[in-house]
Scaffold this motif. Structure first.
Motif, PDB file in Angstrom:
ATOM      1  N   UNK A   1     -44.491 -64.959 -65.624  1.00  0.00           N
ATOM      2  CA  UNK A   1     -43.063 -64.806 -65.889  1.00  0.00           C
ATOM      3  C   UNK A   1     -42.520 -63.562 -65.205  1.00  0.00           C
ATOM      4  N   UNK A   2     -43.269 -62.465 -65.250  1.00  0.00           N
ATOM      5  CA  UNK A   2     -42.834 -61.242 -64.585  1.00  0.00           C
ATOM      6  C   UNK A   2     -42.692 -61.461 -63.075  1.00  0.00           C
ATOM      7  N   UNK A   3     -43.646 -62.174 -62.484  1.00  0.00           N
ATOM      8  CA  UNK A   3     -43.603 -62.437 -61.047  1.00  0.00           C
ATOM      9  C   UNK A   3     -42.405 -63.296 -60.680  1.00  0.00           C
ATOM     10  N   UNK A   4     -42.163 -64.336 -61.451  1.00  0.00           N
ATOM     11  CA  UNK A   4     -41.038 -65.228 -61.163  1.00  0.00           C
ATOM     12  C   UNK A   4     -39.715 -64.476 -61.273  1.00  0.00           C
ATOM     13  N   UNK A   5     -39.583 -63.633 -62.261  1.00  0.00           N
ATOM     14  CA  UNK A   5     -38.338 -62.863 -62.397  1.00  0.00           C
ATOM     15  C   UNK A   5     -38.128 -61.926 -61.208  1.00  0.00           C
ATOM     16  N   UNK A   6     -39.206 -61.315 -60.725  1.00  0.00           N
ATOM     17  CA  UNK A   6     -39.097 -60.461 -59.543  1.00  0.00           C
ATOM     18  C   UNK A   6     -38.714 -61.279 -58.311  1.00  0.00           C
ATOM     19  N   UNK A   7     -39.259 -62.492 -58.202  1.00  0.00           N
ATOM     20  CA  UNK A   7     -38.897 -63.356 -57.083  1.00  0.00           C
ATOM     21  C   UNK A   7     -37.413 -63.701 -57.123  1.00  0.00           C
ATOM     22  N   UNK A   8     -36.891 -63.993 -58.310  1.00  0.00           N
ATOM     23  CA  UNK A   8     -35.455 -64.292 -58.417  1.00  0.00           C
ATOM     24  C   UNK A   8     -34.609 -63.095 -58.024  1.00  0.00           C
ATOM     25  N   UNK A   9     -35.073 -61.897 -58.332  1.00  0.00           N
ATOM     26  CA  UNK A   9     -34.351 -60.703 -57.903  1.00  0.00           C
ATOM     27  C   UNK A   9     -34.297 -60.624 -56.375  1.00  0.00           C
ATOM     28  N   UNK A  10     -35.378 -61.024 -55.723  1.00  0.00           N
ATOM     29  CA  UNK A  10     -35.378 -61.048 -54.251  1.00  0.00           C
ATOM     30  C   UNK A  10     -34.380 -62.076 -53.726  1.00  0.00           C
ATOM     31  N   UNK A  11     -34.297 -63.219 -54.383  1.00  0.00           N
ATOM     32  CA  UNK A  11     -33.329 -64.236 -53.977  1.00  0.00           C
ATOM     33  C   UNK A  11     -31.910 -63.701 -54.113  1.00  0.00           C
ATOM     34  N   UNK A  12     -31.627 -63.050 -55.225  1.00  0.00           N
ATOM     35  CA  UNK A  12     -30.280 -62.495 -55.433  1.00  0.00           C
ATOM     36  C   UNK A  12     -29.947 -61.449 -54.377  1.00  0.00           C
ATOM     37  N   UNK A  13     -30.944 -60.650 -53.996  1.00  0.00           N
ATOM     38  CA  UNK A  13     -30.704 -59.629 -52.979  1.00  0.00           C
ATOM     39  C   UNK A  13     -30.410 -60.256 -51.621  1.00  0.00           C
ATOM     40  N   UNK A  14     -31.034 -61.397 -51.336  1.00  0.00           N
ATOM     41  CA  UNK A  14     -30.803 -62.056 -50.053  1.00  0.00           C
ATOM     42  C   UNK A  14     -29.490 -62.831 -50.016  1.00  0.00           C
ATOM     43  N   UNK A  15     -28.967 -63.232 -51.177  1.00  0.00           N
ATOM     44  CA  UNK A  15     -27.717 -64.006 -51.229  1.00  0.00           C
ATOM     45  C   UNK A  15     -26.812 -63.442 -52.322  1.00  0.00           C
ATOM     46  N   UNK A  16     -26.239 -62.246 -52.088  1.00  0.00           N
ATOM     47  CA  UNK A  16     -25.355 -61.660 -53.106  1.00  0.00           C
ATOM     48  C   UNK A  16     -24.183 -62.598 -53.410  1.00  0.00           C
ATOM     49  N   UNK A  17     -23.834 -62.674 -54.664  1.00  0.00           N
ATOM     50  CA  UNK A  17     -22.723 -63.525 -55.063  1.00  0.00           C
ATOM     51  C   UNK A  17     -23.125 -64.924 -55.480  1.00  0.00           C
ATOM     52  N   UNK A  18     -24.334 -65.337 -55.152  1.00  0.00           N
ATOM     53  CA  UNK A  18     -24.794 -66.659 -55.577  1.00  0.00           C
ATOM     54  C   UNK A  18     -25.353 -66.552 -56.994  1.00  0.00           C
ATOM     55  N   UNK A  19     -24.862 -67.354 -57.928  1.00  0.00           N
ATOM     56  CA  UNK A  19     -25.434 -67.322 -59.281  1.00  0.00           C
ATOM     57  C   UNK A  19     -26.855 -67.897 -59.252  1.00  0.00           C
ATOM     58  N   UNK A  20     -27.832 -67.111 -59.685  1.00  0.00           N
ATOM     59  CA  UNK A  20     -29.234 -67.521 -59.665  1.00  0.00           C
ATOM     60  C   UNK A  20     -29.778 -67.468 -61.087  1.00  0.00           C
ATOM     61  N   UNK A  21     -30.353 -68.571 -61.535  1.00  0.00           N
ATOM     62  CA  UNK A  21     -30.842 -68.675 -62.908  1.00  0.00           C
ATOM     63  C   UNK A  21     -32.261 -69.234 -62.908  1.00  0.00           C
ATOM     64  N   UNK A  22     -32.922 -69.097 -64.053  1.00  0.00           N
ATOM     65  CA  UNK A  22     -34.300 -69.544 -64.209  1.00  0.00           C
ATOM     66  C   UNK A  22     -34.393 -70.545 -65.349  1.00  0.00           C
TER      67      UNK A  22
END
Length: 268
Positions: A37-58
């Motif tokens: 779970x910790x790894x997946x949350x960090x991966x989502x943070x990377x996605x958000x950093x690459x596409x600011x403004x895109x709503x990203x959820x898990x």
């Protein structure tokens, strides 16, 4: 980046606001290992950093909160009109073809299911990088190449299309490494990682590494790594190529014309 159509101009020549993009919902399997779970949350943070403004959820299929139906219900309650569900899974199989589409179909908002992450060159980029980080070096001389091989350790599935996808990933990784890559599985499918290692040894290939084709740490990844006679790479985790691949599948899904709740299963 996918372009979204703007609303027409109003009477004074001004544009109305551009329609917001569909939310990206990353669908993870879920694990009892807290590192997952910790790894997946960090991966989502990377996605958000690459596409600011895109709503990203898990959302999770099982074992961890939030579960996917709860994530979709929360988006609907907030007035989100549409979402693209990208499986954090590396091949086709029951979860991609049945579980996730059924959950999407039951949601009140429009939900499109994207293809799984593999096979794809970006997945091979991440696998190659993790092997290199673990100490793998492609042999420079022919004799060492003939003694070398890699086992691609994956979760396993009864679905034959899952094995097709994993075999394709193994072939693409072999082309990158210049040595044979044998797919093997932690459960359900054959061969197992130890069997694949023995099969390579029978061909005179005793310099064997295990490439971890898992998205995050967990029991299967740990067991497969423990079977390695030498190098074993870490799970793919937060490698930048994984974030890029999630966004690629999101964009790819928006470009297709499949029905909103129909899974887009093209592997490329």
């Amino acid at each position: 980046m996918t372009a979204y159509p703007a609303y027409p101009k109003n009477r004074v020549g001004r544009h109305h606001p551009v329609a917001p993009p569909p939310a990206l919902v990353v669908v993870a399997h879920g694990s009892r290992d807290p590192r997952a779970l910790s790894t997946v949350r960090q991966l989502l943070d990377r996605v958000r950093a690459q596409r600011p403004g895109l709503p990203v959820h898990l959302g999770h299929i099982e074992l961890n909160a939030p579960l996917l139906p709860d994530t979709l219900a929360g988006l609907d309650a907030r007035g989100t009109g549409a979402a693209v569900l990208v499986p954090l899974l590396l091949s086709r199989g029951y979860h991609v073809k049945r579980d996730i589409p059924e959950m999407a179909a039951e949601a009140r908002l429009h939900a499109r299911v994207a293809a799984p992450l593999g096979p794809h060159p970006l997945l091979v980029d991440a696998l190659h990088a993790r092997l290199t980080e673990a100490g793998w070096r492609t042999p420079a001389d022919a004799a060492t190449r003939r003694a070398s091989g890699v086992v691609l350790a994956a979760a396993g599935s009864r679905d034959p299309e899952s094995r097709i996808d994993t075999a394709r990933t193994a072939d693409e990784l072999a082309a990158r490494l210049g040595v044979p890559v044998v797919p093997a599985y932690a459960t359900t499918a054959a061969p197992t990682v130890p069997d694949a290692i023995r099969a390579l040894a029978a061909r005179g290939r005793h310099r064997v590494a295990v490439a971890s084709c898992f998205t995050a740490p967990g029991r299967f990844a740990t067991e497969c790594a423990a079977a390695a006679p030498g190098i074993a790479s870490a799970p793919l985790g937060t490698h930048p190529a994984m974030a890029r691949l999630l966004l690629h599948r999101y964009d790819q899904s928006l470009r297709t014309r499949t029905a909103l709740t129909e899974p887009a299963l093209a592997p490329a």
